[in-house]
Design an enzyme around this catalytic site. Structure first.
Site, short mmCIF file in Angstrom:
data_model
loop_
_atom_site.label_atom_id
_atom_site.label_comp_id
_atom_site.label_asym_id
_atom_site.label_seq_id
_atom_site.Cartn_x
_atom_site.Cartn_y
_atom_site.Cartn_z
N GLU A 56 -9.66 -12.29 2.35
CA GLU A 56 -10.47 -11.35 1.67
C GLU A 56 -10.75 -12.14 0.43
OE1 GLU A 56 -9.98 -7.86 4.47
OE2 GLU A 56 -8.33 -8.02 3.27
N THR A 87 -0.04 -0.38 6.01
CA THR A 87 0.52 0.54 5.72
C THR A 87 -1.12 1.22 4.71
OG1 THR A 87 1.38 -0.26 3.98
CG2 THR A 87 2.02 0.38 5.81
N HIS A 118 -6.76 -10.15 -3.48
CA HIS A 118 -5.80 -9.20 -3.16
C HIS A 118 -4.36 -9.42 -4.15
CE1 HIS A 118 -7.00 -7.24 0.26
NE2 HIS A 118 -6.92 -8.39 1.01
N TRP A 151 -6.31 -13.67 12.35
CA TRP A 151 -6.35 -12.28 12.24
C TRP A 151 -7.87 -11.56 12.72
CZ3 TRP A 151 -9.09 -9.26 9.04
CH2 TRP A 151 -9.41 -9.78 8.24
N ARG A 171 0.42 -1.09 0.35
CA ARG A 171 -0.01 -0.10 -0.09
C ARG A 171 0.82 1.18 -0.06
NH1 ARG A 171 -3.42 -3.89 2.36
NH2 ARG A 171 -5.00 -4.31 1.48
N PHE A 175 -0.93 -3.28 14.55
CA PHE A 175 -0.39 -1.25 14.33
C PHE A 175 -0.76 0.08 14.14
CE2 PHE A 175 2.92 -2.97 17.51
CZ PHE A 175 2.25 -3.72 17.92
N ASP A 176 -1.40 -0.83 12.86
CA ASP A 176 -2.40 0.89 11.99
C ASP A 176 -3.32 1.87 12.76
OD1 ASP A 176 -2.91 -2.18 11.52
OD2 ASP A 176 -4.34 -1.68 9.63
N ASP A 184 0.35 -7.38 -3.19
CA ASP A 184 -1.33 -6.65 -3.02
C ASP A 184 -1.68 -6.10 -3.98
OD1 ASP A 184 -3.56 -6.36 -1.57
OD2 ASP A 184 -2.35 -6.70 0.14
#
Ligand code: ACM
Length: 502
Positions: free
Chosen positions: A314, A456, A250, A380, A160, A406-407, A189
């Site tokens: 996803e 990110t 992705h 996750w 990203r 942590f984002d 991705d």
């Protein structure tokens, strides 16, 4: 009475000066009489050095020099010395990451049965020197240390937003300082393909570059030479890199480079400049299978670690529902639905990895289509998929988003982020426990550990990245290394001050 008050106020100060200031907190610490004093200088000595331990020693001396301006020359004399000692391999020890430090008035002895343990001991000693509240001395002590979990990981999404080779190395440095041992490198991705694959040059010529909404061209990638350099850098610091090559979802960047990978014909394939889940995924065709095998051939040569992450999260199945290639394969292989088809795709690649002596990891969604025996599940959304995996007899790594992403903002006042992110405080990370209470002790052994993830979409540069990871990574390292029964958040916060200042 006055004396009593004085004692009450001074005792914590005295105790503070006697504290062992290491993050993550060591398993056992015993404070001894006296201090190791290095006001007259400091030397370093290796007992029975081999090539690898000599390299550990010189990195250690360098670290002391760069963090404390200590010159630490090699010495043979008996005074003011740090001694590194590699003990003979211990066949009884189940933990090859353990180490011991003995600090006495005339030396600091670091011992381990493994090079890795020796290196961890050095990291602890660097912190002791940095954090000692005393001038030119550290308190005498014996430290016996080993981790609770084998898998202590941290992910970085370089798709990203792209992060340069230098930033990736700094990231690895921080991991190594905190005795984290896995760097999960999210390399492909929708918004960018970041690893050079010689057989498919368009993956990086086309797939590494997107046009932003303001017309700017944005991107970057790592050449195979860059990757080799980073792998070596990480290996020297006892960090294993797990590369992630997402399938079947992705994958818009790869599809933009090679549209034959898609089941949706006649549609302009571009690299998205928006976030979110995209409907175009790899078609389960012979072309895609061969493509993935070819990519894995090159990836397996570049990364010496055992694990390759194959994504699996996803992946919307609308394109497969309308594709004759996908539907014919479902019929031919007697599969129930598209989830089982995803399992078929993943299993094919997993079997291919097995021929190269590698193992696959997949995100939690892979439990939906059935699990092969050897795949490791990275849970996750919550711990649920990981628990299901262990019930099936598979290993799992826990990275539930509410504790490990942590984002997500650190404080309510932080502006960065998106609607789906909840606040993830330092305290919450600190109390993360990869175990699931519902599991029997036998099944709990299948939980390899945990990791933090840094996606990110909303982290565009090094400064923002650092803000997101520190000091939460210090809390994560303690959650995965230290004994849960011994943990204290107040105590951690004091020790972590020097880490976050660094
Ligand atoms: C994930 O956050 N989609 C693994």
């Amino acid at each position: 009475m006055r004396f009593f008050f004085l004692l009450v106020f001074l005792l914590p100060l005295f105790l503070h000066s006697q504290n062992i200031e290491i993050v993550p907190a060591p398993a056992r610490v015993e404070i001894k009489e006296g201090f190791f004093n290095y006001s007259k200088g400091l030397g370093i000595k290796m007992d029975e050095a081999d090539e690898e331990s000599t390299a550990i020693m010189s990195r250690f001396a360098n670290q002391l020099f760069t963090t404390k301006r200590f010159k630490v020359p090699p010495v043979t004399n008996a005074e003011n010395k740090i001694v590194l000692q590699l003990l003979s391999p211990n066949s009884n020890s189940s933990n090859d990451e353990s180490y011991r430090i003995r600090i006495s008035p005339d030396s600091v002895l670091i011992q381990s049965h493994s090079h890795r343990g020796l290196s961890y001991g050095c990291q602890s000693v660097v912190q002791l020197f940095i954090n000692s509240p005393l001038t030119n001395q550290i308190v005498a002590a014996e430290i016996n240390d080993f981790p609770q979990y084998k898998w202590r990981g941290m992910e970085l999404d370089v798709c990203r937003h792209f992060f340069s080779k230098e930033i990736v190395k700094q990231y690895i440095d921080i991991l190594a300082q905190l005795k984290m041992n896995v760097f999960h490198w999210h390399l492909t991705d929708d918004q960018g393909w970041r690893i050079e694959i010689k057989k498919y040059p368009k993956l990086t010529e086309v797939g590494a570059w997107r046009i932003e909404k303001d017309g700017r061209k944005y991107g970057g990638f790592y050449s195979q030479e860059d990757i080799k350099e980073i792998v070596l850098y990480a290996t020297e610091r006892y960090v294993t890199i797990v590369p992630e090559l997402e399938l079947p979802g992705h994958s818009s960047a790869a599809i933009a480079a090679y549209p034959e990978l898609s089941c949706i014909p006649n549609e302009a394939k571009t690299i998205p400049n928006t976030w979110g889940i995209k409907k175009d995924i790899y078609c389960p065709s012979d072309f895609s299978f061969q493509f993935m095998r070819d990519v894995l051939d090159e990836v397996c040569k570049l990364f010496p670690g055992k694990f390759i992450h194959l994504g699996g999260d996803e992946a919307p199945k609308a394109a497969w529902k309308e594709s004759s290639v996908a539907q014919d394969l479902i019929k031919k292989e007697h599969l129930k639905n598209e989830e089982e088809l995803q399992h078929y795709f993943l299993k094919k690649m997993e079997d291919y990895l097995a021929t190269k002596n590698k193992r696959a990891i997949g995100w939690g969604e892979i439990v939906k289509g059935g699990l092969s025996d050897s795949v490791v599940v990275m849970s996750w959304l919550s711990k649920h998929a990981g628990v299901k995996a262990t019930e099936h007899g598979n290993q799992a790594i826990m990275t539930p988003r509410l504790f490990c992403y942590f984002d997500y903002p650190q404080r309510i006042t932080d502006k960065r982020g998106a609607w789906y992110m909840t606040n993830l405080s330092l305290r919450k990370v600190y109390h993360f426990n990869p175990n699931a209470k519902s599991l029997s002790p036998e099944k709990q052994k299948l939980i390899l550990g945990g990791q933090a993830n840094v996606w990110t979409e909303h982290i565009a540069n090094e400064k923002e990245l650092r803000h997101q990871i520190m000091p939460r990574l210090a809390a994560m390292s303690e959650a995965l290394w230290s004994k849960h029964e011994q943990k204290s958040f107040q105590n951690f916060k004091r020790r972590a001050k020097s880490i976050s200042r660094d």
